[in-house]
Design a protein around this motif. Structure first.
Motif, PDB file in Angstrom:
ATOM      1  N   PRO A 111       0.869  -1.317   0.110  1.00 45.69           N
ATOM      2  CA  PRO A 111       0.089  -0.099   0.098  1.00 45.69           C
ATOM      3  C   PRO A 111       0.816   1.397  -0.047  1.00 45.69           C
ATOM      4  CG  PRO A 111      -0.740  -1.412   1.861  1.00 45.69           C
ATOM      5  CD  PRO A 111       0.800  -2.239   1.252  1.00 45.69           C
ATOM      6  N   ARG A 112       0.719   2.076  -0.961  1.00 46.46           N
ATOM      7  CA  ARG A 112       1.568   3.332  -0.959  1.00 46.46           C
ATOM      8  C   ARG A 112       1.311   4.302   0.107  1.00 46.46           C
ATOM      9  NH1 ARG A 112       1.891   5.785  -7.303  1.00 46.46           N
ATOM     10  NH2 ARG A 112       2.916   3.933  -8.079  1.00 46.46           N
ATOM     11  N   GLU A 113       0.212   4.063   0.642  1.00 51.03           N
ATOM     12  CA  GLU A 113      -0.259   5.036   1.776  1.00 51.03           C
ATOM     13  C   GLU A 113       0.181   4.820   3.182  1.00 51.03           C
ATOM     14  OE1 GLU A 113      -3.496   2.389   1.401  1.00 51.03           O
ATOM     15  OE2 GLU A 113      -2.497   3.440   0.114  1.00 51.03           O
ATOM     16  N   HIS A 114       0.856   3.227   3.109  1.00 49.54           N
ATOM     17  CA  HIS A 114       1.315   2.879   4.587  1.00 49.54           C
ATOM     18  C   HIS A 114       2.438   3.684   4.934  1.00 49.54           C
ATOM     19  CE1 HIS A 114       2.431  -0.014   7.631  1.00 49.54           C
ATOM     20  NE2 HIS A 114       1.170  -0.473   7.603  1.00 49.54           N
ATOM     21  N   ARG A 115       2.584   3.808   6.173  1.00 51.52           N
ATOM     22  CA  ARG A 115       3.723   4.619   6.810  1.00 51.52           C
ATOM     23  C   ARG A 115       4.952   3.956   6.862  1.00 51.52           C
ATOM     24  NH1 ARG A 115       2.480   5.754  12.803  1.00 51.52           N
ATOM     25  NH2 ARG A 115       4.308   6.813  12.666  1.00 51.52           N
ATOM     26  N   PHE A 116       4.875   2.505   6.579  1.00 49.06           N
ATOM     27  CA  PHE A 116       6.307   1.953   6.408  1.00 49.06           C
ATOM     28  C   PHE A 116       6.661   1.841   4.899  1.00 49.06           C
ATOM     29  CE2 PHE A 116       9.070  -1.797   5.857  1.00 49.06           C
ATOM     30  CZ  PHE A 116       9.863  -1.610   6.625  1.00 49.06           C
ATOM     31  N   VAL A 117       7.511   2.576   4.349  1.00 46.86           N
ATOM     32  CA  VAL A 117       7.975   2.801   3.181  1.00 46.86           C
ATOM     33  C   VAL A 117       8.714   1.568   2.452  1.00 46.86           C
ATOM     34  CG1 VAL A 117       8.665   4.253   1.298  1.00 46.86           C
ATOM     35  CG2 VAL A 117       8.002   5.139   3.421  1.00 46.86           C
ATOM     36  N   MET A 118       8.040   0.585   2.061  1.00 54.02           N
ATOM     37  CA  MET A 118       8.804  -0.792   1.644  1.00 54.02           C
ATOM     38  C   MET A 118       9.589  -0.806   0.592  1.00 54.02           C
ATOM     39  SD  MET A 118       8.958  -4.115   2.444  1.00 54.02           S
ATOM     40  CE  MET A 118       7.292  -4.394   3.353  1.00 54.02           C
ATOM     41  N   SER A 119       9.338   0.338  -0.275  1.00 48.95           N
ATOM     42  CA  SER A 119      10.339   0.565  -1.445  1.00 48.95           C
ATOM     43  C   SER A 119      11.529   1.170  -1.167  1.00 48.95           C
ATOM     44  CB  SER A 119       9.605   1.596  -2.578  1.00 48.95           C
ATOM     45  OG  SER A 119       9.513   2.661  -2.021  1.00 48.95           O
ATOM     46  N   LYS A 120      11.838   1.381  -0.048  1.00 51.73           N
ATOM     47  CA  LYS A 120      13.152   2.055   0.350  1.00 51.73           C
ATOM     48  C   LYS A 120      14.374   1.141   0.198  1.00 51.73           C
ATOM     49  CE  LYS A 120      11.754   2.570   4.632  1.00 51.73           C
ATOM     50  NZ  LYS A 120      11.619   3.027   6.022  1.00 51.73           N
ATOM     51  N   PHE A 121      14.110  -0.022   0.281  1.00 47.74           N
ATOM     52  CA  PHE A 121      15.368  -0.883   0.169  1.00 47.74           C
ATOM     53  C   PHE A 121      15.742  -1.144  -1.214  1.00 47.74           C
ATOM     54  CE2 PHE A 121      12.744  -2.144   4.179  1.00 47.74           C
ATOM     55  CZ  PHE A 121      13.462  -2.000   5.034  1.00 47.74           C
ATOM     56  N   HIS A 122      14.547  -1.375  -2.160  1.00 48.07           N
ATOM     57  CA  HIS A 122      14.873  -1.288  -3.560  1.00 48.07           C
ATOM     58  C   HIS A 122      15.390   0.127  -3.835  1.00 48.07           C
ATOM     59  CE1 HIS A 122      13.758  -0.294  -7.863  1.00 48.07           C
ATOM     60  NE2 HIS A 122      13.870  -1.642  -7.862  1.00 48.07           N
ATOM     61  N   ASP A 123      15.040   1.041  -3.390  1.00 51.40           N
ATOM     62  CA  ASP A 123      15.581   2.390  -3.726  1.00 51.40           C
ATOM     63  C   ASP A 123      16.957   2.623  -3.793  1.00 51.40           C
ATOM     64  OD1 ASP A 123      13.026   2.892  -5.058  1.00 51.40           O
ATOM     65  OD2 ASP A 123      12.422   4.302  -3.238  1.00 51.40           O
ATOM     66  N   LEU A 124      17.467   2.107  -2.312  1.00 50.78           N
ATOM     67  CA  LEU A 124      18.709   1.978  -1.966  1.00 50.78           C
ATOM     68  C   LEU A 124      19.319   1.207  -2.828  1.00 50.78           C
ATOM     69  CD1 LEU A 124      21.130   2.682  -0.193  1.00 50.78           C
ATOM     70  CD2 LEU A 124      20.386   0.865   1.476  1.00 50.78           C
ATOM     71  N   ALA A 125      19.116  -0.134  -3.181  1.00 47.79           N
ATOM     72  CA  ALA A 125      19.748  -0.877  -3.999  1.00 47.79           C
ATOM     73  C   ALA A 125      20.112  -0.172  -5.402  1.00 47.79           C
ATOM     74  CB  ALA A 125      19.287  -2.036  -4.080  1.00 47.79           C
ATOM     75  N   GLU A 126      19.049   0.371  -5.959  1.00 49.83           N
ATOM     76  CA  GLU A 126      19.310   0.779  -7.290  1.00 49.83           C
ATOM     77  C   GLU A 126      20.195   1.911  -7.504  1.00 49.83           C
ATOM     78  OE1 GLU A 126      17.956   0.007 -10.415  1.00 49.83           O
ATOM     79  OE2 GLU A 126      17.560  -1.733  -8.777  1.00 49.83           O
ATOM     80  N   SER A 127      20.149   2.979  -6.559  1.00 50.68           N
ATOM     81  CA  SER A 127      21.062   3.835  -6.157  1.00 50.68           C
ATOM     82  C   SER A 127      22.567   3.444  -6.125  1.00 50.68           C
ATOM     83  CB  SER A 127      20.535   4.886  -5.015  1.00 50.68           C
ATOM     84  OG  SER A 127      21.717   5.769  -4.674  1.00 50.68           O
ATOM     85  N   LEU A 128      22.895   2.247  -5.375  1.00 46.51           N
ATOM     86  CA  LEU A 128      23.978   1.817  -5.275  1.00 46.51           C
ATOM     87  C   LEU A 128      24.436   1.075  -6.773  1.00 46.51           C
ATOM     88  CD1 LEU A 128      24.095   0.344  -1.789  1.00 46.51           C
ATOM     89  CD2 LEU A 128      25.370   2.419  -2.506  1.00 46.51           C
TER      90      LEU A 128
END
Length: 272
Positions: A40-57
């Motif tokens: 859920p996009r509206e959920h306070r726990f941002v699940m995508s952060k791990f994917h986003d970090l990996a993509e940045s690296l």
């Protein structure tokens, strides 16, 4: 690495005596399954952060090569080295009480994918710790689940990866472990788990007014007031960390860099 992403750094006291030009990259541990989709996009726990970090690296060229490791799914016995068997099995089997899922913050969100990412995240921190025993330093691109207690989860955390990794290290013969927790929230679960384990020193520097509102006693708690700025934060951290390192003399350090950016609690400069 930036302090607003979830990461677990582990190091031994012995330093690698090679130059920066020739030193191999420190091991990184990551699984694409750390980010459950859909979520859920509206959920306070941002699940995508791990994917986003990996993509940045990955874009910067750091997530390719032999130094990158993927964790294997752990045995229940590994998780049960810290957590009560009934709790572990109830969550893994999808029979955990609805009220306990609500306390975690994931009511109505249980899924086999959530079970896999939860277990893999713990396995990733254990793997990073084992790799650090060999290389001196390693990082898991997930974790930081410091609100999980022996018999329950809390604050979006289900199993305590720091605690499981610490117990695994003790079983390997490490005598003194420091858990340095710089998340804006106190590591209450970690503190409660090791309350009667003097071989593990729990150091938490957090915002005093923030969650959890009923805090547990760490070996050393530094509760900061709202509005602390960069200079004061770094001064307090330096003074207290030097004190802890000298007093406890750990053989191994587990570092929780925090899951969220939380610069709003203090007057800290946001990462670029």
């Amino acid at each position: 690495m930036t302090g607003f992403v979830s990461s677990k750094w582990a190091r031994v006291a012995e330093r690698v005596t090679v130059s920066k030009m020739t030193r191999p990259r420190s091991p990184l541990v990551y699984s694409p399954e750390y980010s459950v989709q859909p979520w859920p996009r509206e959920h306070r726990f941002v699940m995508s952060k791990f994917h986003d970090l990996a993509e940045s690296l990955r874009e910067d060229g750091y997530l390719t090569g032999p130094h990158v490791h993927v964790p294997e799914y752990p045995s229940e016995s590994l998780i049960e080295s810290v957590h009560e068997s009934s709790y572990v099995r109830a969550f893994n089997n999808g029979t955990l009480d609805d009220n306990k899922l609500r306390e975690i913050g994931f009511r109505g969100l249980w899924s086999p994918e959530l079970v896999r990412r939860t277990n893999l995240e713990v396995a990733g921190t254990v793997l990073a710790a084992e790799l650090a025993l060999e290389s001196g330093l390693a990082c898991n691109l997930g974790g930081g689940t410091h609100h999980a207690h022996r018999d329950r989860g809390s604050g979006f955390t289900i199993f305590n990866d720091l605690a499981v990794a610490a117990v695994a290290l003790l079983d390997k013969g490490v005598d003194r472990i420091l858990i340095c927790d710089l998340d804006v929230h106190q590591g209450d679960g970690t503190a409660s788990i090791f309350e009667e384990r003097p071989e593990v020193c729990t150091f938490s520097m957090h915002c005093q007014s923030n969650f959890p509102f009923r805090k547990c006693q760490s070996t050393l708690d530094i509760g900061l007031e709202d509005g602390v700025g960069d200079e004061e934060y770094l001064r307090i951290l330096k003074d207290q960390l030097i004190f802890v390192l000298k007093a406890f003399q750990p053989e191994f350090v587990l570092y929780d860099a925090g899951v969220d950016p939380h610069v709003g609690a203090y007057h800290l400069t946001p990462p670029a």
